[in-house]
Design a protein around this motif. Structure first.
Motif, PDB file in Angstrom:
ATOM      1  N   LEU A  22       0.875  -1.171   0.000  1.00 44.05           N
ATOM      2  CA  LEU A  22       0.000   0.000   0.000  1.00 44.05           C
ATOM      3  C   LEU A  22       0.908   1.215   0.000  1.00 44.05           C
ATOM      4  N   GLY A  23       1.076   1.824  -1.156  1.00 46.52           N
ATOM      5  CA  GLY A  23       2.079   2.880  -1.244  1.00 46.52           C
ATOM      6  C   GLY A  23       3.419   2.286  -0.881  1.00 46.52           C
ATOM      7  N   PHE A  25       4.068   0.980   1.989  1.00 46.74           N
ATOM      8  CA  PHE A  25       3.880   0.091   3.137  1.00 46.74           C
ATOM      9  C   PHE A  25       3.750  -1.359   2.666  1.00 46.74           C
ATOM     10  N   PRO A  44      -0.170  -0.896  17.123  1.00 48.69           N
ATOM     11  CA  PRO A  44      -0.200   0.573  17.135  1.00 48.69           C
ATOM     12  C   PRO A  44      -0.787   1.147  15.843  1.00 48.69           C
ATOM     13  N   ASN A  45      -1.033   2.439  15.842  1.00 47.91           N
ATOM     14  CA  ASN A  45      -1.548   3.105  14.644  1.00 47.91           C
ATOM     15  C   ASN A  45      -0.621   2.876  13.466  1.00 47.91           C
ATOM     16  N   GLY A  46      -1.236   2.582  12.330  1.00 47.97           N
ATOM     17  CA  GLY A  46      -0.444   2.441  11.111  1.00 47.97           C
ATOM     18  C   GLY A  46       0.299   1.125  10.993  1.00 47.97           C
ATOM     19  N   ALA A  47      -0.010   0.162  11.886  1.00 42.58           N
ATOM     20  CA  ALA A  47       0.712  -1.117  11.881  1.00 42.58           C
ATOM     21  C   ALA A  47       0.293  -2.010  10.724  1.00 42.58           C
ATOM     22  N   GLY A  48      -0.924  -1.779  10.213  1.00 33.26           N
ATOM     23  CA  GLY A  48      -1.400  -2.602   9.103  1.00 33.26           C
ATOM     24  C   GLY A  48      -2.590  -3.479   9.460  1.00 33.26           C
ATOM     25  N   LYS A  49      -3.216  -3.222  10.620  1.00 31.53           N
ATOM     26  CA  LYS A  49      -4.339  -4.057  11.066  1.00 31.53           C
ATOM     27  C   LYS A  49      -5.527  -3.948  10.099  1.00 31.53           C
ATOM     28  N   SER A  50      -5.905  -2.698   9.806  1.00 33.15           N
ATOM     29  CA  SER A  50      -7.059  -2.504   8.921  1.00 33.15           C
ATOM     30  C   SER A  50      -6.751  -3.029   7.531  1.00 33.15           C
ATOM     31  N   SER A  51      -5.513  -2.841   7.090  1.00 31.86           N
ATOM     32  CA  SER A  51      -5.145  -3.328   5.752  1.00 31.86           C
ATOM     33  C   SER A  51      -5.259  -4.849   5.711  1.00 31.86           C
ATOM     34  N   GLU A 166     -12.392  -2.035  14.644  1.00 25.71           N
ATOM     35  CA  GLU A 166     -12.631  -1.042  15.701  1.00 25.71           C
ATOM     36  C   GLU A 166     -14.130  -0.783  15.841  1.00 25.71           C
ATOM     37  N   HIS A 199      -7.096  -1.321  18.814  1.00 20.52           N
ATOM     38  CA  HIS A 199      -5.841  -0.942  19.457  1.00 20.52           C
ATOM     39  C   HIS A 199      -6.060  -0.781  20.963  1.00 20.52           C
TER      40      HIS A 199
HETATM   41  N1  LIG Z   1      -4.676   3.033   0.176  1.00 23.74           N
HETATM   42  C1  LIG Z   1      -3.482   3.249   0.720  1.00 23.74           C
HETATM   43  N2  LIG Z   1      -2.486   3.794   0.000  1.00 23.74           N
HETATM   44  C2  LIG Z   1      -1.264   4.002   0.537  1.00 23.74           C
HETATM   45  N3  LIG Z   1      -0.949   3.692   1.788  1.00 23.74           N
HETATM   46  C3  LIG Z   1      -1.898   3.146   2.566  1.00 23.74           C
HETATM   47  C4  LIG Z   1      -3.217   2.892   2.077  1.00 23.74           C
HETATM   48  N4  LIG Z   1      -3.942   2.341   3.063  1.00 23.74           N
HETATM   49  C5  LIG Z   1      -3.126   2.251   4.123  1.00 23.74           C
HETATM   50  N5  LIG Z   1      -1.905   2.730   3.824  1.00 23.74           N
HETATM   51  C6  LIG Z   1      -0.756   2.772   4.731  1.00 23.74           C
HETATM   52  O1  LIG Z   1      -0.576   1.470   5.225  1.00 23.74           O
HETATM   53  C7  LIG Z   1      -0.151   1.518   6.574  1.00 23.74           C
HETATM   54  C8  LIG Z   1      -1.058   0.664   7.429  1.00 23.74           C
HETATM   55  O2  LIG Z   1      -2.321   1.290   7.574  1.00 23.74           O
HETATM   56  P1  LIG Z   1      -3.517   0.594   8.322  1.00 23.74           P
HETATM   57  O3  LIG Z   1      -4.677   1.518   8.262  1.00 23.74           O
HETATM   58  O4  LIG Z   1      -3.705  -0.781   7.818  1.00 23.74           O
HETATM   59  O5  LIG Z   1      -2.964   0.510   9.798  1.00 23.74           O
HETATM   60  P2  LIG Z   1      -3.755   0.229  11.141  1.00 23.74           P
HETATM   61  O6  LIG Z   1      -2.900  -0.692  11.922  1.00 23.74           O
HETATM   62  O7  LIG Z   1      -5.130  -0.238  10.855  1.00 23.74           O
HETATM   63  O8  LIG Z   1      -3.741   1.630  11.808  1.00 23.74           O
HETATM   64  P3  LIG Z   1      -4.904   2.451  12.566  1.00 23.74           P
HETATM   65  O9  LIG Z   1      -5.039   1.800  13.889  1.00 23.74           O
HETATM   66  O10 LIG Z   1      -4.295   3.812  12.653  1.00 23.74           O
HETATM   67  O11 LIG Z   1      -6.112   2.368  11.703  1.00 23.74           O
HETATM   68  C9  LIG Z   1      -0.104   2.965   6.970  1.00 23.74           C
HETATM   69  O12 LIG Z   1       1.214   3.402   6.864  1.00 23.74           O
HETATM   70  C10 LIG Z   1      -0.989   3.626   5.953  1.00 23.74           C
HETATM   71  O13 LIG Z   1      -0.575   4.942   5.742  1.00 23.74           O
END
Ligand SMILES: Nc1ncnc2c1ncn2[C@@H]1O[C@H](COP(=O)(O)OP(=O)(O)OP(=O)(O)O)[C@@H](O)[C@H]1O
Length: 374
Positions: A22-23, A25, A44-51, A166, A199
């Protein structure tokens, strides 16, 4: 897309290897769960859970790996064809439809006749104690009620995999407690796999059978909630569960802490760097050899104005780096090495007369130290 050969006979439940970009990541996680199991993705935030969750749903294209559900390969199945139900934090209900029609929508899309879909929706709303709101539009529902309708809608399609991102983040604290206990009861009765992104460690502990901790797109620790809490493997997890954690190497009766390892509750203070000539050591209750992690709770750390005499085998001279109120205790941050936190009573703090920058002796009994292989 499924590049790995199936490992024997893929059993029921979830078997997923998710690789995606993802970009800049990179996501690379493997997740498995038995039917009926609740797996929490904590991190933590941005770890990749939602992805990871979106990849399970088919909303993020995989560059490698697979998604198998109950032995069926769903890797290339379109989102709407997967046997999944989703509740996302911002996954809004259809505003122009009643609660009942919102819940009946999924079954209708699956080809269930209108009467049957509405009967199933009514049953689910009843199960959620929402029968009185069946004909209410979403804007007239409270946040907690809307969330319950969203859950009913996710379950209406009889999913084999329930994805919750969440689901309680947008609710106020008291509503969250109510929705959480209801969700717990609901998940107990659900025979598919649930993957819950959170989280909030409490949410993970209360709702999950197993926790996968995700950091920087990778699973860094996985296990039953109690095991993860007792034996954290990273500074993030240690902070979450409130433990002092250090890395080192066992040399029998003690673990010699890594000189560069900054892990510990205060984070980044370089636990175990040379102090008084040698690296910090932590005496442990069972002999240990090789790379090891040591952990102990802040309440196990006693503070003394002078070097204590007695049986305490771990004693370090340290400097007070911060003092904060922590529940009915006081949390004292010590600069180290090793950098640690101690929870003491306000009375003990007053007795010691500690303030920022003071020198103090910290003691931990070897019997209080958890030691396990890295
Ligand atoms: N569509 C996208 N294009 C580019 N980068 C992305 C995209 N979606 C997510 N990312 C990046 O992927 C990484 C993981 O994001 P993700 O939302 O999966 O994390 P998370 O663990 O769910 O965080 P949060 O708790 O903040 O939601 C982040 O660095 C985010 O900026």
């Amino acid at each position: 897309m499924s590049e790995e050969a199936p490992a024997g006979d893929p059993g029921p439940g979830l078997d997923a290897v998710l690789r995606a970009r993802l970009g800049g990541f990179a996501l690379d996680v493997s997740l498995t769960a038995e039917p009926g199991e609740v797996l929490a993705l904590l991190g933590p935030n941005g770890a990749g859970k939602s992805s990871a969750l979106r990849a399970l749903a088919g909303l993020v294209p995989l560059t490698g790996g697979h998604v198998r559900l109950d032995g069926r390969d769903e890797t290339t199945t379109a989102v709407e064809g997967r046997p999944i139900g989703m509740v996302f934090q911002d996954y809004l209900l259809f505003e122009h439809m009643s609660a009942l029609d919102n819940v009946a929508f999924g079954p209708r899309c699956q080809g269930v006749p209108k009467a049957g879909a509405r009967a199933r929706a009514a049953e689910l709303l009843d199960h959620m104690d929402l029968s009185a709101y069946a004909h209410t539009r979403p804007r007239h529902l409270s946040g907690g009620q809307a969330q319950r309708v969203a859950l009913a809608r996710a379950l209406a399609v009889r999913p084999r995999l329930l994805l919750l991102d969440e689901p309680m983040a947008a609710l106020d604290a008291s509503t969250r407690i109510e929705v959480r206990s209801r969700l717990r009861r609901l998940l107990t009765g659900f025979d598919g796999v649930t993957v819950l992104v959170t989280h909030d460690p409490l949410e993970a502990m209360v709702l999950a059978d197993r926790i996968a901790v995700i950091e920087s797109g990778r699973v860094v620790q996985e296990g039953a909630p109690a095991e993860v809490a007792r034996r954290p493997r990273t500074a993030y997890v240690a902070r979450l569960v409130g433990l002092n954690l250090f890395r080192g190497r066992g040399d029998g009766e003690a673990v010699v802490l890594d000189a560069r390892d900054g892990e510990g509750r205060s984070g980044g203070h370089g636990a175990g760097s040379a102090h008084g000539g040698g690296p910090a050591r932590v005496a442990v209750r069972e002999p240990r050899e090789g790379p090891a992690l040591v952990a102990f709770p802040p309440r196990a750390v006693a503070l003394y104005p002078e070097h204590p005499h007695g049986s305490t085998r771990n004693v370090w001279r340290s400097t007070v780096d911060g003092i904060e109120r922590f529940g009915d205790q006081v949390r004292v941050h010590l600069a180290g090495p090793p950098a640690l936190v101690a929870d003491i009573t306000p009375a003990a703090l007053a007795d010691l007369g500690l303030t920022h920058g003071d020198t103090v002796w910290a003691g931990v009994k070897a019997s209080e130290v958890e030691c396990y292989p890295q």
